[in-house]
Design an enzyme around this catalytic site. Sequence first.
Site, PDB file in Angstrom:
ATOM      1  N   LYS A  20      31.782  -3.140  15.217  1.00  0.00           N
ATOM      2  CA  LYS A  20      32.870  -3.741  15.879  1.00  0.00           C
ATOM      3  C   LYS A  20      34.184  -3.979  15.118  1.00  0.00           C
ATOM      4  CE  LYS A  20      30.014  -6.209  19.288  1.00  0.00           C
ATOM      5  NZ  LYS A  20      28.468  -5.958  19.054  1.00  0.00           N
TER       6      LYS A  20
HETATM    7  C1  LIG Z   1      27.805  -5.205  19.860  1.00  0.00           C
HETATM    8  C2  LIG Z   1      26.696  -4.359  19.235  1.00  0.00           C
HETATM    9  C3  LIG Z   1      25.957  -3.410  20.097  1.00  0.00           C
HETATM   10  C4  LIG Z   1      26.255  -2.987  21.226  1.00  0.00           C
HETATM   11  O1  LIG Z   1      27.486  -2.455  21.576  1.00  0.00           O
HETATM   12  P1  LIG Z   1      28.158  -2.478  23.069  1.00  0.00           P
HETATM   13  O2  LIG Z   1      29.555  -1.770  22.917  1.00  0.00           O
HETATM   14  O3  LIG Z   1      28.212  -3.844  23.446  1.00  0.00           O
HETATM   15  O4  LIG Z   1      27.187  -1.634  23.803  1.00  0.00           O
HETATM   16  C5  LIG Z   1      24.794  -2.545  19.163  1.00  0.00           C
HETATM   17  N1  LIG Z   1      24.710  -3.137  17.938  1.00  0.00           N
HETATM   18  C6  LIG Z   1      25.385  -3.909  17.217  1.00  0.00           C
HETATM   19  C7  LIG Z   1      24.833  -4.242  15.750  1.00  0.00           C
HETATM   20  C8  LIG Z   1      26.311  -4.420  17.709  1.00  0.00           C
HETATM   21  O5  LIG Z   1      26.630  -5.701  17.185  1.00  0.00           O
END
Ligand SMILES: *Cc1c(COP(=O)(O)O)cnc(C)c1O
Length: 439
Positions: free
Chosen positions: A111
Amino acid sequence: MKTDINYYSTNGKSESVDFRQALGKGLAPDGGLYMPDFIPQLDKKTLEGFRGKTVAEIGKTILEPWFGAFLSKEDFDGLIEDAFNFDAPLKEIESGVFIQELFHGPTFAFKDFAARIMGRLMAKLVRKEGETLHVLTATSGDTGAAVADGFHNVPGIHVWVLYPSGKVSDIQEKQFTTLGGNVTAIEVDGTFDDCQRLVKQAFVDEELNAKMTLTSANSINIGRLLPQMVYYVYAWANLTHSGKDPVFVVPSGNFGNLTAGLIASKMGLPVRRFIAANNSNKTFHDYLEEGDYKPRPSVRTLSNAMDVGDPSNFFRIFELYGRDIHSIKKSIGSYWFDDDETTRAIEEIYDATGYVMDPHTAVGYLGYKSWIDENPVDSEYPVVILATAHPAKFADVMPKAVAKAIELPDRFKAIMQKQKVATELKSGFEGFKKLLLGF
Ligand SMILES: *Cc1c(COP(=O)(O)O)cnc(C)c1O
């Protein structure tokens, strides 16, 4: 180049807006999601030119047609270089099977890529001269960390992170309670849903909105989506060994990550197939099997950042494929796995290869295995499994023997030693409002 991509609402009732407005609003007024009315195209020569380039270099070319026109070239280039200052390396764990480590940013999860771009864009495109933009974020862990860090020290922005007391992991809590400066952490005596309610209430409170400019940074914002295209292109550019199109496996929750990959492929990135890998929250999987989209409450799992029962980007995927389930199924395969399977996979991968995967990435690995079992011809294509989090972040829910092998990054140890600073909130919305107005 003047960009003229506009964004329409998937609910069809709000007017189309430009990137700047879509970024500022997040959700369209009719409750729909913003989607681009066309997708710029990458030609073969541009793609070939990406070989050997860095994430930031590729990012400048990929993102330019999306929002380059809103900034001077110098600001645009500086913003991308500043935001994408870490790598997304590929590690080959089996012949032709690569783990793309997306966790080398400040909060050890993918993210960071989007949050760092979005914070800088909001400060430049949404904030008006002289005003402070207040970003309100409710979090169950990872999002709060990425947003707080991504917006930390960005001039003109103040971040308020609301998190449920005692319900986030130690490292996650440290990540948003130790930054200080323009980040205020609010420890809510309640659940994640309580945090979300407080934020929603703030957005509709007349007095607050008259006195301060509030905005959100949640994952439905198009600004969180677009930057994530870049690492797919980077992976493709670094897979020189076979000349064949890669299969991308994406551990998915809200499906923002996968949607970014799909948009990259619509821009012209050659991709053999996408695999969506889910935990027991399998709403998307059931949709592909049964043809009905049936949202449901989320269930708790080891891969808790993917505990989403009503993935908000579903309607974007639906839209990208002309609302046709058959087209979706041609591009996207889907599997789901429970916690026992995930734990076993973490152990087996470690025993066989020495590689340590966090639970989210392990769900992705299982997705790859199932896909190849059912489609042996695809074993000739390179596979890229997106590693969404550093295993250290989820060590407390991993098998002990494997968790012991995790090498803690120095930055990780440093954060754990910092002193937590959070404002406790026990008095509900009135207390929250008082805090905001006291800024
Ligand atoms: C947010 C997150 C996801 C999921 O990603 P999306 O874009 O919501 O599908 C998967 N793994 C981790 C570690 C995350 O922080």
